[in-house]
Design a protein around this motif. Structure first.
Motif, mmCIF file in Angstrom:
data_model
loop_
_atom_site.group_PDB
_atom_site.id
_atom_site.type_symbol
_atom_site.label_atom_id
_atom_site.label_comp_id
_atom_site.label_asym_id
_atom_site.label_seq_id
_atom_site.Cartn_x
_atom_site.Cartn_y
_atom_site.Cartn_z
ATOM 1 N N PRO A 58 0.835 -1.205 0.000
ATOM 2 C CA PRO A 58 0.000 0.000 0.000
ATOM 3 C C PRO A 58 0.874 1.259 0.000
ATOM 4 C CG PRO A 58 -0.347 -1.308 2.003
ATOM 5 C CD PRO A 58 0.664 -2.011 1.183
ATOM 6 N N GLU A 59 0.257 2.378 -0.371
ATOM 7 C CA GLU A 59 0.988 3.651 -0.422
ATOM 8 C C GLU A 59 1.555 4.021 0.941
ATOM 9 O OE1 GLU A 59 1.661 5.510 -3.089
ATOM 10 O OE2 GLU A 59 0.713 3.976 -4.328
ATOM 11 N N SER A 60 0.873 3.627 2.017
ATOM 12 C CA SER A 60 1.325 3.986 3.370
ATOM 13 C C SER A 60 2.472 3.111 3.846
ATOM 14 C CB SER A 60 0.153 3.877 4.349
ATOM 15 O OG SER A 60 -0.338 2.547 4.374
ATOM 16 N N GLY A 61 2.876 2.142 3.060
ATOM 17 C CA GLY A 61 3.970 1.255 3.447
ATOM 18 C C GLY A 61 3.426 -0.046 4.017
ATOM 19 N N PRO A 62 4.321 -0.856 4.567
ATOM 20 C CA PRO A 62 3.870 -2.147 5.089
ATOM 21 C C PRO A 62 2.971 -1.965 6.313
ATOM 22 C CG PRO A 62 6.195 -1.806 5.557
ATOM 23 C CD PRO A 62 5.750 -0.670 4.691
ATOM 24 N N THR A 63 2.000 -2.835 6.425
ATOM 25 C CA THR A 63 1.113 -2.775 7.585
ATOM 26 C C THR A 63 1.796 -3.440 8.767
ATOM 27 O OG1 THR A 63 0.085 -4.833 6.909
ATOM 28 C CG2 THR A 63 -0.956 -2.811 6.161
ATOM 29 N N HIS A 64 1.416 -3.041 9.959
ATOM 30 C CA HIS A 64 2.048 -3.561 11.163
ATOM 31 C C HIS A 64 1.044 -4.370 11.968
ATOM 32 C CE1 HIS A 64 5.671 -1.293 10.431
ATOM 33 N NE2 HIS A 64 4.912 -0.251 10.140
ATOM 34 N N GLU A 65 1.567 -5.298 12.708
ATOM 35 C CA GLU A 65 0.749 -6.186 13.516
ATOM 36 C C GLU A 65 0.341 -5.472 14.804
ATOM 37 O OE1 GLU A 65 1.967 -10.027 15.984
ATOM 38 O OE2 GLU A 65 2.236 -10.243 13.824
ATOM 39 N N ILE A 66 -0.899 -5.684 15.206
ATOM 40 C CA ILE A 66 -1.384 -5.129 16.464
ATOM 41 C C ILE A 66 -1.551 -6.282 17.431
ATOM 42 C CG2 ILE A 66 -3.294 -3.963 17.612
ATOM 43 C CD1 ILE A 66 -3.856 -2.563 14.962
ATOM 44 N N GLN A 67 -0.937 -6.156 18.593
ATOM 45 C CA GLN A 67 -1.066 -7.194 19.599
ATOM 46 C C GLN A 67 -1.892 -6.642 20.748
ATOM 47 O OE1 GLN A 67 2.767 -8.591 20.807
ATOM 48 N NE2 GLN A 67 3.202 -9.508 18.828
ATOM 49 N N GLU A 68 -2.886 -7.409 21.134
ATOM 50 C CA GLU A 68 -3.687 -7.026 22.290
ATOM 51 C C GLU A 68 -4.175 -8.280 22.987
ATOM 52 O OE1 GLU A 68 -7.964 -6.337 20.097
ATOM 53 O OE2 GLU A 68 -6.791 -4.603 20.639
ATOM 54 N N ILE A 69 -4.468 -8.145 24.254
ATOM 55 C CA ILE A 69 -4.974 -9.248 25.060
ATOM 56 C C ILE A 69 -6.488 -9.290 24.890
ATOM 57 C CG2 ILE A 69 -5.049 -10.256 27.359
ATOM 58 C CD1 ILE A 69 -2.207 -9.898 26.269
ATOM 59 N N ARG A 70 -7.029 -10.457 24.565
ATOM 60 C CA ARG A 70 -8.461 -10.618 24.340
ATOM 61 C C ARG A 70 -9.050 -11.495 25.438
ATOM 62 N NH1 ARG A 70 -10.495 -7.352 20.613
ATOM 63 N NH2 ARG A 70 -12.095 -8.853 20.103
ATOM 64 N N GLU A 71 -10.298 -11.267 25.786
ATOM 65 C CA GLU A 71 -11.025 -12.080 26.763
ATOM 66 C C GLU A 71 -12.233 -12.697 26.077
ATOM 67 O OE1 GLU A 71 -12.215 -9.771 30.091
ATOM 68 O OE2 GLU A 71 -10.180 -9.526 30.842
ATOM 69 N N PRO A 72 -12.520 -13.954 26.357
ATOM 70 C CA PRO A 72 -13.693 -14.567 25.737
ATOM 71 C C PRO A 72 -14.983 -14.032 26.347
ATOM 72 C CG PRO A 72 -12.685 -16.089 27.272
ATOM 73 C CD PRO A 72 -11.790 -14.885 27.206
ATOM 74 N N GLU A 73 -16.035 -14.012 25.535
ATOM 75 C CA GLU A 73 -17.345 -13.639 26.060
ATOM 76 C C GLU A 73 -17.906 -14.811 26.851
ATOM 77 O OE1 GLU A 73 -19.998 -12.189 23.106
ATOM 78 O OE2 GLU A 73 -18.552 -10.766 22.320
ATOM 79 N N GLU A 74 -18.689 -14.507 27.834
ATOM 80 C CA GLU A 74 -19.269 -15.557 28.659
ATOM 81 C C GLU A 74 -20.339 -16.311 27.873
ATOM 82 O OE1 GLU A 74 -18.339 -16.500 31.739
ATOM 83 O OE2 GLU A 74 -16.715 -15.061 31.492
ATOM 84 N N VAL A 75 -20.406 -17.607 28.097
ATOM 85 C CA VAL A 75 -21.419 -18.430 27.452
ATOM 86 C C VAL A 75 -22.700 -18.308 28.274
ATOM 87 C CG1 VAL A 75 -22.035 -20.790 26.800
ATOM 88 C CG2 VAL A 75 -19.679 -20.022 26.626
ATOM 89 N N PRO A 76 -23.817 -17.998 27.623
ATOM 90 C CA PRO A 76 -25.060 -17.886 28.382
ATOM 91 C C PRO A 76 -25.471 -19.235 28.955
ATOM 92 C CG PRO A 76 -25.468 -17.664 26.030
ATOM 93 C CD PRO A 76 -24.004 -17.733 26.214
#
Length: 114
Positions: A58-76
């Motif tokens: 892309p024109e903006s250059g290479p895309t970068h990876e985003i790392q974040e901690i995720r939590e699962p949604e509760e099962v009803p």
């Protein structure tokens, strides 16, 4: 051993010597057919993409990876323990979702957890 038994033994020995040659010829013909069939199939395939058809950055250059901690949604839970939930009763149509965690600090193994 008499002459007639020698003739029978010689003819059966010759037949045993012909069998591997015939089997080998059949095998060679089969392999030649398989190679020709593969070459014909390869000719029918589309050509590999040319350099101008390759993906570009892309024109903006290479895309970068985003790392974040995720939590699962509760099962009803079902109202009654004898009742079970079907996939259409779950949020997301039966696929488990997740949300961004409030605490973005990565969990590490403690030094005393061996």
């Amino acid at each position: 051993m008499n002459i007639s038994s020698m003739d029978i033994a010689a003819s059966s020995g010759a037949a045993l010597g012909v069998f591997p040659v015939v089997a080998g010829l059949i095998l060679v013909v089969g392999l030649i057919w398989a190679v020709r069939f593969g070459m014909k199939a390869r000719r029918r395939e589309s050509a590999p993409p040319r350099p101008e058809e390759q993906p570009r950055l892309p024109e903006s250059g290479p895309t970068h990876e985003i790392q974040e901690i995720r939590e699962p949604e509760e099962v009803p839970r079902a109202k009654d323990d004898s009742e079970r939930l079907t996939p259409h009763q779950l949020s997301g149509g039966g696929t488990s979702g997740s949300r961004r965690s409030e605490d973005q600090k990565r969990r590490r193994w403690g030094s005393g957890s061996a």
